[in-house]
Design a protein around this motif. Structure first.
Motif, short mmCIF file in Angstrom:
data_model
loop_
_atom_site.label_atom_id
_atom_site.label_comp_id
_atom_site.label_asym_id
_atom_site.label_seq_id
_atom_site.Cartn_x
_atom_site.Cartn_y
_atom_site.Cartn_z
N ARG A 181 -14.04 31.78 66.42
CA ARG A 181 -12.97 31.90 65.43
C ARG A 181 -11.76 31.06 65.82
NH1 ARG A 181 -11.77 38.16 66.06
NH2 ARG A 181 -14.04 38.05 66.28
N ASP A 182 -11.01 30.62 64.81
CA ASP A 182 -9.71 29.99 65.04
C ASP A 182 -8.73 31.10 65.43
OD1 ASP A 182 -9.69 27.01 63.51
OD2 ASP A 182 -11.21 28.43 62.86
N THR A 183 -7.95 30.86 66.46
CA THR A 183 -7.05 31.91 66.92
C THR A 183 -5.87 31.30 67.65
OG1 THR A 183 -6.98 34.02 68.12
CG2 THR A 183 -8.19 32.23 69.16
N VAL A 184 -4.91 32.14 67.97
CA VAL A 184 -3.81 31.76 68.84
C VAL A 184 -3.95 32.58 70.11
CG1 VAL A 184 -1.30 31.77 69.15
CG2 VAL A 184 -2.29 31.22 66.90
N LEU A 185 -3.97 31.91 71.25
CA LEU A 185 -4.14 32.65 72.49
C LEU A 185 -3.00 32.36 73.45
CD1 LEU A 185 -5.13 30.27 74.53
CD2 LEU A 185 -7.42 30.91 73.77
N GLU A 186 -2.83 33.28 74.37
CA GLU A 186 -1.78 33.16 75.38
C GLU A 186 -2.33 32.45 76.61
OE1 GLU A 186 1.46 36.01 77.74
OE2 GLU A 186 -0.25 36.87 76.68
N VAL A 187 -1.57 31.49 77.11
CA VAL A 187 -1.89 30.82 78.36
C VAL A 187 -0.69 30.96 79.29
CG1 VAL A 187 -3.43 29.19 77.22
CG2 VAL A 187 -1.04 28.55 77.63
N THR A 188 -0.94 30.70 80.55
CA THR A 188 0.15 30.61 81.52
C THR A 188 0.35 29.15 81.85
OG1 THR A 188 -0.38 32.78 82.46
CG2 THR A 188 0.99 31.31 83.79
N TRP A 189 1.47 28.59 81.41
CA TRP A 189 1.77 27.16 81.59
C TRP A 189 2.84 27.03 82.66
CZ3 TRP A 189 -0.08 22.97 78.38
CH2 TRP A 189 0.47 21.73 78.72
N ARG A 190 2.45 26.50 83.79
CA ARG A 190 3.36 26.34 84.93
C ARG A 190 4.12 27.64 85.20
NH1 ARG A 190 3.64 21.14 86.94
NH2 ARG A 190 3.36 19.37 85.51
N GLY A 191 3.41 28.75 85.18
CA GLY A 191 3.98 30.04 85.53
C GLY A 191 4.64 30.78 84.38
N GLU A 192 4.70 30.18 83.19
CA GLU A 192 5.34 30.83 82.05
C GLU A 192 4.33 31.12 80.94
OE1 GLU A 192 8.62 28.57 80.63
OE2 GLU A 192 9.70 28.61 82.55
N SER A 193 4.55 32.22 80.24
CA SER A 193 3.67 32.58 79.13
C SER A 193 3.97 31.72 77.92
CB SER A 193 3.87 34.06 78.76
OG SER A 193 3.15 34.39 77.59
N ARG A 194 2.92 31.10 77.36
CA ARG A 194 3.04 30.32 76.13
C ARG A 194 1.82 30.60 75.25
NH1 ARG A 194 6.66 26.01 76.07
NH2 ARG A 194 6.07 25.91 73.87
N ALA A 244 -1.49 20.84 67.65
CA ALA A 244 -1.64 21.47 66.34
C ALA A 244 -0.28 21.61 65.64
CB ALA A 244 -2.29 22.83 66.49
N ASP A 245 -0.20 21.16 64.40
CA ASP A 245 1.05 21.26 63.65
C ASP A 245 1.02 22.46 62.71
OD1 ASP A 245 -0.47 20.51 61.42
OD2 ASP A 245 0.19 18.42 61.48
N GLU A 246 2.05 22.58 61.89
CA GLU A 246 2.19 23.75 61.02
C GLU A 246 1.00 23.93 60.08
OE1 GLU A 246 4.45 21.46 61.52
OE2 GLU A 246 6.40 22.37 61.97
N GLY A 253 -4.32 30.83 58.58
CA GLY A 253 -3.62 32.10 58.42
C GLY A 253 -3.11 32.66 59.73
N LEU A 254 -2.65 31.77 60.61
CA LEU A 254 -2.21 32.17 61.94
C LEU A 254 -0.72 31.91 62.12
CD1 LEU A 254 -5.16 30.64 64.00
CD2 LEU A 254 -4.84 33.06 63.44
N THR A 255 -0.13 32.59 63.11
CA THR A 255 1.27 32.40 63.47
C THR A 255 1.38 32.27 64.98
OG1 THR A 255 2.02 33.75 61.59
CG2 THR A 255 3.60 33.38 63.39
N ASN A 256 2.16 31.32 65.43
CA ASN A 256 2.41 31.17 66.86
C ASN A 256 3.70 31.90 67.20
OD1 ASN A 256 3.18 30.20 69.46
ND2 ASN A 256 1.92 28.38 69.15
N PRO A 257 3.65 32.90 68.08
CA PRO A 257 4.86 33.67 68.41
C PRO A 257 5.97 32.80 69.00
CG PRO A 257 2.89 34.77 69.24
CD PRO A 257 2.45 33.42 68.79
N ASP A 258 5.63 31.66 69.59
CA ASP A 258 6.63 30.78 70.17
C ASP A 258 7.23 29.83 69.14
OD1 ASP A 258 5.78 31.89 72.58
OD2 ASP A 258 4.37 30.25 72.96
N GLY A 259 6.66 29.82 67.93
CA GLY A 259 6.98 28.80 66.96
C GLY A 259 6.10 27.59 67.21
N VAL A 260 6.02 26.70 66.23
CA VAL A 260 5.20 25.49 66.39
C VAL A 260 6.05 24.45 67.10
CG1 VAL A 260 3.87 23.71 65.21
CG2 VAL A 260 3.89 26.05 64.31
N ARG A 261 5.73 24.25 68.37
CA ARG A 261 6.49 23.35 69.23
C ARG A 261 5.54 22.34 69.87
NH1 ARG A 261 9.04 27.88 73.00
NH2 ARG A 261 9.75 26.04 74.18
#
Length: 276
Positions: A181-194, A244-246, A253-261
């Motif tokens: 499935r297409d999804t938004v997942l959490e990763v740890t990027w250089r020690g920070e949650s993204r 990935a853009d907006e 039908g997904l949302t990125n909690p960090d915003g699309v950056r």
């Protein structure tokens, strides 16, 4: 990549798995043959690739017939609007620019976007190009593989550009993504949650003591984004889609909690080409 994500190797024993494709086709690729002698004749070392004063660096983005419709344009737009922008040319069948030694020799970066589904079948079209691609990167080129391009940076089958291998993250032990499935997942990027857009992307298993920079890990500790040297060149790979853009989020039908950056995408590109 717990702690300092920039240097820790990740290992495992999972077999390479690629789940079946979903409705959004974002992993179809094809590369051409690149004569090595011609590459070396014109010079493709890192210092010779687009470093002229006042000239934008050139990125080649594969956009052949097996590419998904949105993958190459999304990456191209990102590169053109980067803080230090690139000139971008599409390469591959149907673009009018074949992926030749002369074309590659003018570029600093080659991007293999997502867009494939069947690694074994695609590899039948690519295996004749494996050695010439390796030689170009070894001579100083930079390969950026996103999702399916990350799978292809691995081996058995693949170009063998990594100090380790790639394998399917979805459904692997400890993965929070059970299927394609297409999804938004959490990763740890250089020690920070993204959070990042994800669809059937790979994880990366690195050899013990590998010379590699692990920029991000999945929540099970597996490497999600890696940059590693290969000869005089570099290889950057990402399982998720930092580009990935907006429209990608809206279509799924997904949302990125960090915003699309795009800061993570820019960092991956800069690290891959060796830009401070």
């Amino acid at each position: 990549m717990e702690g300092d994500d920039r240097s820790e190797a990740v290992s495992g024993t999972d077999p390479k798995i690629i789940p079946s494709p979903s409705g959004l086709s974002r992993r179809r690729v094809l590369l051409g043959a690149l004569p090595v002698a011609a590459l070396l004749a014109v010079g493709c070392g890192r210092q010779a690739l687009g470093d002229e004063v006042g000239r934008k660096r050139l990125a080649l983005v594969y956009n052949g017939p097996q590419g998904c419709t949105e993958c190459a344009p999304t990456v191209a737009a990102l590169l053109r609007k980067a803080p230090q922008p690139f000139d971008v040319k599409y390469v591959g069948p149907g673009t009018g620019i074949p992926l030749t030694a002369a074309t590659l020799a003018e570029a600093q970066l080659y991007v293999q976007p997502g867009g494939g589904a069947d690694l074994e079948r695609t590899w039948r079209d690519l295996r004749g190009s494996a050695q010439v691609v390796r030689d170009w990167v070894q001579a100083g080129g930079s390969y950026l593989g996103l999702c399916f391009g990350g799978y292809l940076a691995g081996s058995d089958p693949g170009f063998g550009l990594l100090p380790g291998d790639s394998y399917g993250y979805a459904g692997s032990p400890g993965s929070t993504v059970p299927d394609d499935r297409d999804t938004v997942l959490e990763v740890t990027w250089r020690g920070e949650s993204r959070h990042m857009y994800f669809q059937d992307g790979p994880a990366f298993r690195l050899n013990g003591g590998a010379d590699a920079t692990v920029l991000a890990t999945y929540d099970n500790g597996a490497a999600a984004v890696v940059v590693a040297p290969y000869g005089k060149g570099r290889v950057g790979v990402s399982g998720p889609h930092p580009e990935a853009d907006e429209s990608w989020y809206e279509d799924a039908g997904l949302t990125n909690p960090d915003g699309v950056r795009f800061d993570l995408a820019h960092e991956l590109i800069d690290t891959t080409i060796g830009r401070p």
